[in-house]
Design a protein around this motif. Structure first.
Motif, short mmCIF file in Angstrom:
data_model
loop_
_atom_site.label_atom_id
_atom_site.label_comp_id
_atom_site.label_asym_id
_atom_site.label_seq_id
_atom_site.Cartn_x
_atom_site.Cartn_y
_atom_site.Cartn_z
N MET A 1 0.84 -1.18 0.00
CA MET A 1 0.00 0.00 0.00
C MET A 1 0.88 1.23 0.00
SD MET A 1 -2.80 1.31 2.70
CE MET A 1 -2.71 3.06 2.87
N TYR A 2 0.44 2.23 -0.73
CA TYR A 2 1.13 3.52 -0.79
C TYR A 2 0.13 4.64 -0.52
CZ TYR A 2 4.85 1.07 -3.29
OH TYR A 2 5.86 0.21 -3.65
N ARG A 3 0.64 5.77 -0.04
CA ARG A 3 -0.19 6.97 0.05
C ARG A 3 -0.32 7.52 -1.36
NH1 ARG A 3 2.17 11.13 2.58
NH2 ARG A 3 4.22 10.18 2.60
N SER A 4 -1.51 7.93 -1.73
CA SER A 4 -1.79 8.36 -3.09
C SER A 4 -1.20 9.73 -3.39
CB SER A 4 -3.31 8.41 -3.30
OG SER A 4 -3.61 8.88 -4.58
N ARG A 5 -0.66 9.88 -4.58
CA ARG A 5 -0.21 11.19 -5.07
C ARG A 5 -1.36 11.89 -5.78
NH1 ARG A 5 5.26 12.36 -5.52
NH2 ARG A 5 6.63 10.62 -5.00
N GLU A 6 -2.22 11.12 -6.43
CA GLU A 6 -3.30 11.68 -7.24
C GLU A 6 -4.53 12.03 -6.40
OE1 GLU A 6 -6.20 10.34 -10.92
OE2 GLU A 6 -4.42 9.15 -10.47
N HIS A 7 -4.92 11.14 -5.50
CA HIS A 7 -6.13 11.32 -4.70
C HIS A 7 -5.78 11.75 -3.29
CE1 HIS A 7 -8.36 9.43 -7.92
NE2 HIS A 7 -7.51 8.42 -7.89
N ARG A 8 -5.29 12.95 -3.15
CA ARG A 8 -4.89 13.40 -1.83
C ARG A 8 -5.52 14.74 -1.53
NH1 ARG A 8 1.44 14.10 -1.76
NH2 ARG A 8 0.97 12.63 -0.13
N ILE A 9 -5.90 14.88 -0.27
CA ILE A 9 -6.35 16.17 0.24
C ILE A 9 -5.35 16.65 1.27
CG2 ILE A 9 -8.10 17.36 1.62
CD1 ILE A 9 -10.21 15.80 0.14
N LEU A 10 -5.05 15.78 2.24
CA LEU A 10 -4.08 16.14 3.26
C LEU A 10 -2.78 15.38 3.04
CD1 LEU A 10 -3.52 17.72 5.84
CD2 LEU A 10 -4.46 15.83 7.13
N ALA A 11 -2.80 14.08 3.22
CA ALA A 11 -1.57 13.29 3.11
C ALA A 11 -1.67 12.14 2.13
CB ALA A 11 -1.19 12.75 4.48
N GLY A 12 -2.84 11.88 1.58
CA GLY A 12 -3.01 10.79 0.63
C GLY A 12 -3.33 9.46 1.27
N VAL A 13 -3.57 9.44 2.59
CA VAL A 13 -3.85 8.18 3.28
C VAL A 13 -5.18 7.58 2.80
CG1 VAL A 13 -4.31 7.12 5.52
CG2 VAL A 13 -2.48 8.79 5.31
N CYS A 14 -6.24 8.35 2.81
CA CYS A 14 -7.54 7.84 2.37
C CYS A 14 -7.52 7.48 0.89
CB CYS A 14 -8.65 8.87 2.66
SG CYS A 14 -9.02 9.04 4.40
N GLY A 15 -6.82 8.26 0.09
CA GLY A 15 -6.69 7.94 -1.33
C GLY A 15 -5.95 6.64 -1.55
N GLY A 16 -4.91 6.40 -0.74
CA GLY A 16 -4.17 5.15 -0.83
C GLY A 16 -5.01 3.96 -0.41
N LEU A 17 -5.78 4.14 0.67
CA LEU A 17 -6.69 3.07 1.10
C LEU A 17 -7.74 2.78 0.03
CD1 LEU A 17 -7.27 4.03 4.85
CD2 LEU A 17 -6.11 1.99 3.98
N ALA A 18 -8.25 3.83 -0.59
CA ALA A 18 -9.24 3.65 -1.64
C ALA A 18 -8.65 2.89 -2.83
CB ALA A 18 -9.77 5.01 -2.09
N ASP A 19 -7.44 3.26 -3.23
CA ASP A 19 -6.78 2.54 -4.33
C ASP A 19 -6.58 1.07 -3.98
OD1 ASP A 19 -6.62 4.78 -5.90
OD2 ASP A 19 -4.53 5.23 -5.39
N LYS A 20 -6.17 0.80 -2.75
CA LYS A 20 -5.91 -0.57 -2.31
C LYS A 20 -7.18 -1.41 -2.29
CE LYS A 20 -3.27 -3.72 -0.38
NZ LYS A 20 -2.24 -4.38 -1.13
N MET A 21 -8.29 -0.80 -1.87
CA MET A 21 -9.55 -1.54 -1.75
C MET A 21 -10.41 -1.47 -3.01
SD MET A 21 -10.68 -0.81 2.18
CE MET A 21 -10.56 0.96 2.11
#
Length: 64
Positions: A1-21
């Motif tokens: 899992m990675y923090r997202s570069r594309e889907h980020r508002i603050l740090a990309g954590v939720c975007g990374g979780l979304a990509d993973k799931m």
């Protein structure tokens, strides 16, 4: 899992979780917000993930 570069508002954590799931980032953000209303240290988990989960490499393509 990675923090997202594309889907980020603050740090990309939720975007990374979304990509993973394989879910939309907005849905993950709304769920995270709703869960954060329940008493507990969810913000600590977010900060820990921000620190511990690496940012996705440039040019990385998610499998989802």
């Amino acid at each position: 899992m990675y923090r997202s570069r594309e889907h980020r508002i603050l740090a990309g954590v939720c975007g990374g979780l979304a990509d993973k799931m394989g879910l939309p980032p907005t849905l993950v953000r709304i769920l995270w917000l709703l869960l954060s209303l329940i008493p507990g240290p969810l913000w600590v988990v977010y900060v820990a993930m921000w620190i511990l989960v690496p940012e996705e490499p440039r040019g990385y393509r998610s499998a989802a």
